[in-house]
Scaffold this motif. Structure first.
Motif, mmCIF file in Angstrom:
data_model
loop_
_atom_site.group_PDB
_atom_site.id
_atom_site.type_symbol
_atom_site.label_atom_id
_atom_site.label_comp_id
_atom_site.label_asym_id
_atom_site.label_seq_id
_atom_site.Cartn_x
_atom_site.Cartn_y
_atom_site.Cartn_z
ATOM 1 N N ALA A 66 41.121 81.397 -9.002
ATOM 2 C CA ALA A 66 42.280 82.630 -7.925
ATOM 3 C C ALA A 66 44.154 82.046 -8.499
ATOM 4 C CB ALA A 66 41.535 82.801 -6.764
ATOM 5 N N GLN A 67 44.475 82.631 -7.412
ATOM 6 C CA GLN A 67 46.453 81.447 -7.078
ATOM 7 C C GLN A 67 45.780 81.909 -5.769
ATOM 8 O OE1 GLN A 67 49.676 83.529 -9.190
ATOM 9 N NE2 GLN A 67 50.572 81.173 -8.064
ATOM 10 N N VAL A 68 45.891 81.079 -4.739
ATOM 11 C CA VAL A 68 45.456 80.850 -3.569
ATOM 12 C C VAL A 68 46.461 79.659 -2.187
ATOM 13 C CG1 VAL A 68 43.589 80.160 -1.515
ATOM 14 C CG2 VAL A 68 43.206 81.048 -3.886
ATOM 15 N N ALA A 69 48.031 80.100 -2.253
ATOM 16 C CA ALA A 69 48.030 79.706 -0.605
ATOM 17 C C ALA A 69 47.233 79.250 -0.100
ATOM 18 C CB ALA A 69 49.344 80.541 0.028
ATOM 19 N N PRO A 70 47.504 77.825 0.903
ATOM 20 C CA PRO A 70 47.132 77.067 1.729
ATOM 21 C C PRO A 70 47.205 77.855 3.312
ATOM 22 C CG PRO A 70 48.664 75.742 0.635
ATOM 23 C CD PRO A 70 49.133 77.464 -0.027
ATOM 24 N N GLY A 71 45.840 78.416 3.538
ATOM 25 C CA GLY A 71 44.765 78.850 4.649
ATOM 26 C C GLY A 71 44.905 80.210 4.323
ATOM 27 N N ASP A 72 44.815 80.539 2.434
ATOM 28 C CA ASP A 72 44.398 81.800 2.617
ATOM 29 C C ASP A 72 42.778 81.866 2.398
ATOM 30 O OD1 ASP A 72 46.687 83.017 2.878
ATOM 31 O OD2 ASP A 72 46.869 83.002 0.363
ATOM 32 N N PRO A 73 41.866 82.795 3.376
ATOM 33 C CA PRO A 73 40.471 82.951 2.733
ATOM 34 C C PRO A 73 40.340 83.613 1.603
ATOM 35 C CG PRO A 73 41.365 84.908 3.321
ATOM 36 C CD PRO A 73 42.424 84.006 3.560
ATOM 37 N N MET A 74 38.845 82.171 0.242
ATOM 38 C CA MET A 74 38.759 82.509 -0.047
ATOM 39 C C MET A 74 38.039 83.762 -0.429
ATOM 40 S SD MET A 74 38.833 78.707 -2.052
ATOM 41 C CE MET A 74 40.569 78.166 -2.630
ATOM 42 N N PRO A 75 37.305 84.337 -1.452
ATOM 43 C CA PRO A 75 36.191 85.480 -1.970
ATOM 44 C C PRO A 75 35.205 84.227 -1.879
ATOM 45 C CG PRO A 75 37.661 85.609 -3.597
ATOM 46 C CD PRO A 75 38.648 84.067 -2.801
ATOM 47 N N HIS A 76 33.854 85.126 -1.873
ATOM 48 C CA HIS A 76 32.885 84.231 -2.027
ATOM 49 C C HIS A 76 32.390 84.740 -3.215
ATOM 50 C CE1 HIS A 76 29.952 81.850 0.084
ATOM 51 N NE2 HIS A 76 28.608 82.593 -1.190
ATOM 52 N N VAL A 77 31.785 83.511 -4.340
ATOM 53 C CA VAL A 77 30.924 83.584 -5.514
ATOM 54 C C VAL A 77 29.899 82.788 -5.093
ATOM 55 C CG1 VAL A 77 31.867 83.509 -8.032
ATOM 56 C CG2 VAL A 77 33.632 83.279 -6.276
ATOM 57 N N GLU A 78 28.530 84.163 -6.209
ATOM 58 C CA GLU A 78 27.218 83.062 -6.333
ATOM 59 C C GLU A 78 27.234 83.786 -7.809
ATOM 60 O OE1 GLU A 78 25.595 81.567 -4.848
ATOM 61 O OE2 GLU A 78 26.507 81.573 -2.945
ATOM 62 N N ARG A 79 26.530 82.468 -8.162
ATOM 63 C CA ARG A 79 26.486 82.517 -9.823
ATOM 64 C C ARG A 79 24.458 82.483 -9.761
ATOM 65 N NH1 ARG A 79 30.172 79.175 -12.131
ATOM 66 N NH2 ARG A 79 29.304 77.304 -11.456
ATOM 67 N N ARG A 80 24.300 83.083 -10.989
ATOM 68 C CA ARG A 80 22.357 83.323 -11.224
ATOM 69 C C ARG A 80 21.895 82.780 -12.877
ATOM 70 N NH1 ARG A 80 20.874 88.556 -8.942
ATOM 71 N NH2 ARG A 80 21.485 90.385 -10.955
ATOM 72 N N LEU A 81 21.472 82.287 -13.668
ATOM 73 C CA LEU A 81 20.695 83.125 -14.622
ATOM 74 C C LEU A 81 20.830 84.329 -15.018
ATOM 75 C CD1 LEU A 81 18.937 80.178 -15.770
ATOM 76 C CD2 LEU A 81 21.428 79.944 -17.090
ATOM 77 N N HIS A 82 21.404 84.646 -15.993
ATOM 78 C CA HIS A 82 21.744 86.348 -16.346
ATOM 79 C C HIS A 82 20.073 86.653 -16.108
ATOM 80 C CE1 HIS A 82 21.676 90.645 -17.861
ATOM 81 N NE2 HIS A 82 21.370 90.162 -18.947
ATOM 82 N N GLY A 83 19.858 87.456 -15.642
ATOM 83 C CA GLY A 83 18.330 88.386 -15.791
ATOM 84 C C GLY A 83 17.303 88.073 -14.378
#
Length: 293
Positions: A200-217
């Motif tokens: 993402a293109q993020v400016a200082p202080g901006d909230p960031m999306p929360h991301v989680e990753r898992r193996l497919h299935g």
């Protein structure tokens, strides 16, 4: 001018008057005495008036004689004399200003300099945004593996799923997503390990999306589910793109059927439930949008 003398009574008339007064009654004598006083007063008043008139005549005559003896007024100046300009007096010399004594020079250190003005940053000036990889929970991607990626949006922002070799979202190697317009989050299934990173293109202080990753299935861990639920909750419609796969998609007890090249929609579900509970046909490469209502 001689003054006129009042008439005098003869001796004979006076003797007769005295003889008559002796024979008059008292009141008649009183009346006669008042009459004589009035006569004498009138004669005196007449004398005063005559004297005043004579004095007034003499005053007027004296004034006329003074007017006749006064010299004639001076003649009026001629036109030529009137037009002659009056000589202008020469201007007086203006005194030169006297030089003033120089101001006393202050010794060093006797004057405190004013404090330097602090320039505060303008809050309206746009902050410089930088491109960075978002922190992602779960296993690190490995080439040759497939992964499911859940993204919970926290603010309007562009994000993209990429291999890390591009500088912006315009040429993402896998997919570009837009948070906050009408999307509260995304789930992308079966992403190849070489592309399973989120930027993402993020400016200082901006909230960031929360991301989680898992193996497919596979399934998200309890910690991942708790983190996705804590990142935000909203009522959404789950729009599931199944590609060419057929079968049933479900979120808890709610289900919908996949139609090739069309979207299966499950309305009115909580966004954390979509991120943690959505399941599709085995091996399906789903792409889910958590659409805001």
């Amino acid at each position: 001018m001689s003054q006129q003398q009042p008439p005098r009574m003869s001796e004979e008339f006076r003797d007769r008057m005295r003889a008559g007064l002796s024979t008059m009654a008292p009141h008649e004598r009183l009346r006669e005495r008042r009459r004589n006083r009035a006569l004498v007063g009138g004669s005196a008043a007449a004398v005063v008036v005559i004297v005043g008139a004579v004095v007034a005549v003499q005053g007027v005559r004296g004034t006329l004689l003074q007017d006749e003896a006064a010299p004639p007024p001076p003649p009026m100046p001629s036109v030529a004399e009137t037009l002659v300009p009056t000589p202008t007096p020469a201007p007086s010399a203006t005194p030169s200003p006297q030089p003033t004594a120089p101001a006393a020079t202050l010794e060093p250190g006797t004057v405190t300099p004013p404090p330097q003005e602090t320039v505060e940053p303008d809050p309206t000036t746009p902050r410089e945004a930088i491109v960075g990889e978002l922190i992602t929970g779960g296993p690190q991607p490995v080439a040759g593996e497939l992964y499911d990626i859940a993204i919970s949006c926290t603010s309007p922002q562009e994000v993209w799923i990429d291999d890390g070799g591009v500088p912006d979202d315009g040429t993402a190697s896998w997919r570009t997503l837009l948070c906050g317009v009408d999307a509260a989050g995304f789930i992308d299934y079966a992403v190849p390990g070489t592309h399973a990173r989120v930027f993402a293109q993020v400016a200082p202080g901006d909230p960031m999306p929360h991301v989680e990753r898992r193996l497919h299935g596979g399934t998200f861990t309890a910690e991942q589910e708790a983190a996705l639920r804590a990142s935000g909750t909203s009522l959404v419609d789950a729009v599931v793109w199944c590609g060419t796969t057929t079968g049933t998609v479900s979120i808890g007890a709610a289900t919908a059927e996949c139609v090739p090249n069309e979207a299966a929609v499950i309305d009115d579900v909580e966004s954390p439930d979509v991120l943690t509970q959505l399941a599709g046909p085995p091996g399906a490469k789903l792409w889910v949008i958590l659409q805001l209502q």
